[in-house]
Design an enzyme around this catalytic site. Structure first.
Site, PDB file in Angstrom:
ATOM      1  N   ASN A  72       0.826  -1.216   0.000  1.00  0.00           N
ATOM      2  CA  ASN A  72       0.000   0.000   0.000  1.00  0.00           C
ATOM      3  C   ASN A  72       0.862   1.270   0.000  1.00  0.00           C
ATOM      4  OD1 ASN A  72       1.008   0.155   2.590  1.00  0.00           O
ATOM      5  ND2 ASN A  72      -0.958  -0.109   3.631  1.00  0.00           N
ATOM      6  N   GLU A  81       1.419   4.456   7.429  1.00  0.00           N
ATOM      7  CA  GLU A  81       0.378   3.971   6.535  1.00  0.00           C
ATOM      8  C   GLU A  81      -0.214   5.129   5.731  1.00  0.00           C
ATOM      9  OE1 GLU A  81       0.164   0.861   6.266  1.00  0.00           O
ATOM     10  OE2 GLU A  81      -0.403  -0.221   8.077  1.00  0.00           O
ATOM     11  N   HIS A  84       3.343   1.961   2.168  1.00  0.00           N
ATOM     12  CA  HIS A  84       3.884   2.419   3.453  1.00  0.00           C
ATOM     13  C   HIS A  84       5.404   2.245   3.506  1.00  0.00           C
ATOM     14  CE1 HIS A  84       3.191  -1.733   5.605  1.00  0.00           C
ATOM     15  NE2 HIS A  84       4.438  -1.660   5.195  1.00  0.00           N
TER      16      HIS A  84
END
Ligand code: F6R
Length: 242
Positions: free
Chosen positions: A136, A143, A138
């Site tokens: 994603n 995050e 990160h």
């Protein structure tokens, strides 16, 4: 940004390890920023080999890890302290007292985060920061979000991150829900950043990070603002790059 793509996993590991070895040869007291996870393991294995051959010493170096799970006993096999001991520290001549991993069991986590940043401020900057990237986008455990924290902080792990890391645990419920992580500001203070990425499942994150807009929704895209980043990719991870 210097982006290198490798056909062979051996060359990938060799190049990553050589960056650290050259740094330690020119500056034995270098401050290393380290990551866990599957991305750096072959680089760490190569460093161990090179140390055994007498090609590199960590005796005067120090290290700061990016992150640690909250609430996992430090001797749990999946704690990031255990990971570092198993993959690197136990096999090289680094002084364990100069290796730092955030304490995810500190009674006052906010104070632990401040203390970690103070240590980095006093002993840093990090000379070479190793990073992996989540699918994603990160880095560390920063995050994707509407805003990002600069300093070390406690983070609620996204379900997708817990699911991705469940492969290291018996079952998903065992994956901690929180972690302590260095913030983006802290990561970007490093003199040099080496991003290691292997596998096609990271190809989209790599494209977003390196060729997409700089956005907090892809924390690794902030690396585009750093003046000295080396990216090592295997062919799978480089698949979607223009
Ligand atoms: C680990 C860390 C994470 C990982 C990322 C990729 O210390 O900071 O950002 O680098 O989750 O993990 P792997 O390499 O296991 O795919």
């Amino acid at each position: 940004m210097n982006i290198l793509t490798f056909k062979s996993q051996e060359d990938f590991a060799e190049t990553g390890a050589n960056l650290i070895v050259s740094l330690l040869q020119s500056n034995p007291r270098a401050v290393l920023g380290l990551a866990t996870g599957s991305s750096p393991v072959t680089v760490y294995a190569r460093l161990v080999e090179m140390h055994r051959k007498g090609l590199v010493s960590f005796a005067k170096a120090s290290s700061y890890n990016l992150d640690e799970y909250v609430g996992l006993p430090v001797d749990h096999p999946q704690s990031y302290r255990s990971f570092m001991n198993e993959h690197l520290f136990n096999h090289v001549d680094i002084d364990l007292a100069r290796t730092h991993v955030p304490d995810g069991n500190a009674p006052d986590l906010a104070a632990e985060c401040l203390a970690y940043d103070r240590m980095l401020e006093d002993n840093g900057p990090v000379d070479l920061q190793i990073l992996g990237i989540g699918s994603n986008g990160h880095i560390g455990f920063n995050e994707p979000d509407a805003s990002l924290s600069s300093g070390t902080h406690v983070v609620d792990l996204l379900e997708e991150t817990r699911e991705a890391n469940a492969r290291f645990f018996d079952k998903l419920e065992d994956v901690p829900r929180q972690a302590v992580t260095m913030g983006i500001g802290g990561i970007l203070k490093a003199r040099q950043i080496v991003l290691l990425v292997r596998g096609e499942e990271k190809a989209e994150a790599v494209r977003n990070a390196l060729e997409g807009p700089i956005t907090t929704q892809c924390p690794a895209s902030l690396l585009q603002s750093h003046p000295n980043v080396v990216v090592l990719l295997d062919e799978g991870a480089a698949k979607w790059l223009k």
